[in-house]
Design a protein around this motif. Structure first.
Motif: not given
Length: 297
Positions: A166-167, A100-101, A108-109, A132-134
């Protein structure tokens, strides 16, 4: 010459076909063995309601913390529940949660990475800064922070983990898309007016599948370990439901008396994690790129 005919004659590099990838994969004996082990574990977990010797919540206080026997092949836990049965049912939860994850991370990615790499400009810049933030925060720490804000629970934890992962996929897909975007056949397709949607679906996506599939396999291993850690901390699956992580947490209290209660889920976690990593290595070695003409390869 019509636009359709022009599109058909543009040579487009692509990864080798399924048969060729499978043939290369079969040469990697370690990866094939890992795939067989993983499939066996998944089948056993999926068939748990039919093949497990006991119900996972069935309590037998008279036989609590008993060792392996003809009745309980792997013994029982602190409440007398059959360890083998709970191990099978826990596999359904742990592997399903990891899937699921990763599915959320892919959903998303991958599309955002393709769009960012293909469109560029401010859209690419904005998504890169968000990634970058995530990625500044450790994945597990950020996941726990999200769980703390939204409340514990396995579904919540895996959704948070998918968003955090996702990033990683975004970066890989974006980089691969940028590489494909510079190819001559892409520029030729743009020059004859190929719609962006068709370009992404027909030319970009097939040529970035190999790094995506490899990363998905590796993310499955990472997601499984993260689920174990989260459940071990009591933030994931809630009692009395069993996962491999919650079984580890429950067994630590009696580790001196019955160390095998820790060993059983630990071995299952290690086996599945190693299998995903070996499969990822096998996929990486099996994929390649070729050039196809109008009549195919």
């Amino acid at each position: 010459m019509t636009t359709t005919q022009a599109r058909a004659e543009i040579p487009t590099p692509r990864a080798p076909g399924v048969r060729r990838v499978a043939r290369r994969f079969r040469r990697n004996k370690l990866a094939v063995a890992a795939l067989a082990v993983l499939l066996l574990m998944i089948v056993v977990a999926a068939a748990a309601p039919w093949i497990a010797p006991f119900e996972p919540l069935q309590i037998d206080v008279a036989n609590r913390l008993s060792g392996p026997s003809a009745k309980h092949w792997l013994g029982t836990d602190t409440l007398g529940r059959d360890t083998l049965s709970r191990l099978m049912y826990a596999g359904r939860v742990s592997i399903g949660a990891a899937a699921l994850a990763v599915a959320i991370a892919v959903a998303v990615g991958v599309p955002l990475g393709m769009l960012a790499g293909y469109l560029g400009g401010w859209f690419d810049w904005l998504l890169n800064r968000a990634a970058d933030v995530l990625m500044t925060f450790p994945a597990l720490v950020l996941t726990i922070a999200i769980i703390a804000a939204t409340g514990p629970g396995l579904i919540t934890a895996m959704v948070a983990l998918g968003v955090v992962y996702s990033p990683r996929l975004f970066r890989i897909v974006r980089g691969s898309t940028l590489g494909v975007r510079q190819e001559t056949y892409i520029e030729a397709s743009i020059s004859i007016g190929t719609p962006s949607g068709m370009m992404l679906r027909r030319h970009i996506l097939p040529n970035i599948l190999s790094p995506v599939l490899v990363q998905v396999s590796l993310l499955m291993a990472a997601a499984l370990l993260s689920e174990v850690t989260i459940s071990l901390l009591g933030l994931g699956v809630l009692p009395p439901t069993a996962s491999w992580g919650s079984m580890l947490g429950a067994a630590f209290g009696d580790i001196r008396r019955t160390p095998m209660l820790v060993a059983y889920p630990g071995f299952a976690i290690a086996l599945v994690t190693l299998s995903f990593n070996l499969i990822g290595d096998g996929l990486r070695d099996s994929f390649g790129r070729e050039t196809r003409t109008g009549e195919g390869s």
